[in-house]
Write an enzyme that holds these catalytic residues in place. Structure first.
Site, short mmCIF file in Angstrom:
data_model
loop_
_atom_site.label_atom_id
_atom_site.label_comp_id
_atom_site.label_asym_id
_atom_site.label_seq_id
_atom_site.Cartn_x
_atom_site.Cartn_y
_atom_site.Cartn_z
N LYS A 168 41.59 25.88 -6.99
CA LYS A 168 40.86 24.61 -7.45
C LYS A 168 40.23 24.09 -5.75
O LYS A 168 39.26 23.78 -5.84
CB LYS A 168 41.12 23.80 -8.21
CG LYS A 168 40.43 22.57 -8.74
CD LYS A 168 39.06 23.03 -9.07
CE LYS A 168 38.05 21.80 -9.47
NZ LYS A 168 38.52 20.74 -10.34
N LYS A 236 38.28 12.95 -3.75
CA LYS A 236 39.70 12.99 -3.74
C LYS A 236 40.06 14.68 -3.51
O LYS A 236 40.94 14.84 -2.92
CB LYS A 236 39.94 12.55 -5.27
CG LYS A 236 41.51 12.83 -5.63
CD LYS A 236 41.58 14.12 -6.48
CE LYS A 236 40.91 14.10 -7.76
NZ LYS A 236 41.44 15.18 -8.72
#
Length: 296
Positions: A168, A236
């Site tokens: 990811k 983030k």
């Protein structure tokens, strides 16, 4: 299957809805209160995470960040309090290193653990077309794969626990850098006097084509940045990339520069913009906005 689903935000809410529609019995918990439509569809609202976990065989978490996952798993009345004999599937996008630690702690409490972050955003969550990248044992993956396939169309076991999160992070590097490249190209074309919509049309289908050019270039051209996937969340994810790169002793130079452009967007008040809003940073440096073809 009896499933505890923790976290019913922009992504989690439609994902939980697909599981209910697929015939699973869901036990639901979220910070802001369980949506009425999920209860009406057959979901059960629970007062605590531990209550939802105790009622289920499988626990799915879909939360914003690493500290949120740790709190839900190991806080008071958290998953760990009732996890024995159950499988936890964390579908959040969080630190790979923290994921491996969480898996060890869940195993010590008697549970199994998979990390299964997703790509596809709100559109993919609503359409059940998410790409799901899974880390964990082959046995646990085989057990939960039919559940994951109710939420996504590309479900792949990448490797051991934590490897889903690694995939990811890699995905988010590519997405961010591609958004930046498309933004630069469209601002260049527009300031040079060309119609950016026609430039996009001309290069779509060639070597420069991408899902970003297909889906996000129209947002850039129209200047509409309702999320979608918020810039703050992509910041983030890039911080995860940069901090893990430091731990590995490697450089990610273009990731670092793209993070700085997201930081500029935040300074312009855009933390909640869709990540395609990164074009505003390029526009600010060019003194030119695509949407009106005039200097801001």
């Amino acid at each position: 299957m009896r499933i505890a689903f923790i976290g019913l935000g922009v992504m989690g809410r439609p994902m939980a809805g697909h599981l209910i529609a697929a015939g699973h019995r869901l036990f639901l918990k979220t910070r802001r209160g369980v949506p009425e439509d999920l209860v009406a569809a057959g979901g059960t609202a629970c007062a605590t995470v531990a209550e939802a976990t105790a009622a289920a065989d499988l626990v799915i978490t879909m939360l914003p960040d690493t500290p949120d996952v740790e709190t839900v798993l190991f806080g008071a009345d958290g998953v760990a309090a009732a996890v024995e004999g159950r499988t936890v599937v964390d579908m959040s996008s969080i630190s790979p290193l923290a994921t491996q630690d969480f898996a060890r702690r869940i195993a010590a409490a008697g549970g199994d653990y998979l990390d299964a972050p997703v790509s596809g955003g709100e559109v993919g969550a609503k359409a059940a077309t998410l790409t799901i990248m899974v880390g964990g044992s082959e046995t646990a993956f085989a057990h939960v794969k039919p559940v994951l396939e109710a939420m996504g169309k590309n479900v792949t076991r990448v490797g051991a626990v934590g490897h889903g999160q690694i995939a990811k992070v890699a995905n988010q590097i590519i997405v961010a850098l591609t958004i930046e490249a498309v933004a630069e190209a469209l601002v260049f074309a527009s300031k040079a006097g060309a119609d950016p919509a026609l430039v996009r049309q001309a290069i779509t289908g060639g070597l420069a084509t991408s899902r970003i050019l297909e889906l996000h270039a129209p947002r850039m051209i129209e200047g509409k940045f309702d999320p979608g996937f918020r810039i703050a969340l992509h910041q983030k994810d890039l911080e995860l990339a940069l901090s893990n790169a430091r731990a590995l002793g490697m450089a990610l130079p273009n990731t670092a520069s793209t993070q700085q452009l997201f930081n500029l967007c935040t300074a312009l008040g855009g933390a909640a913009w869709d990540h395609s809003g990164l074009v505003r940073a390029i526009e600010a440096m060019a003194g030119h906005r695509i949407a009106d073809r005039t200097a801001p």
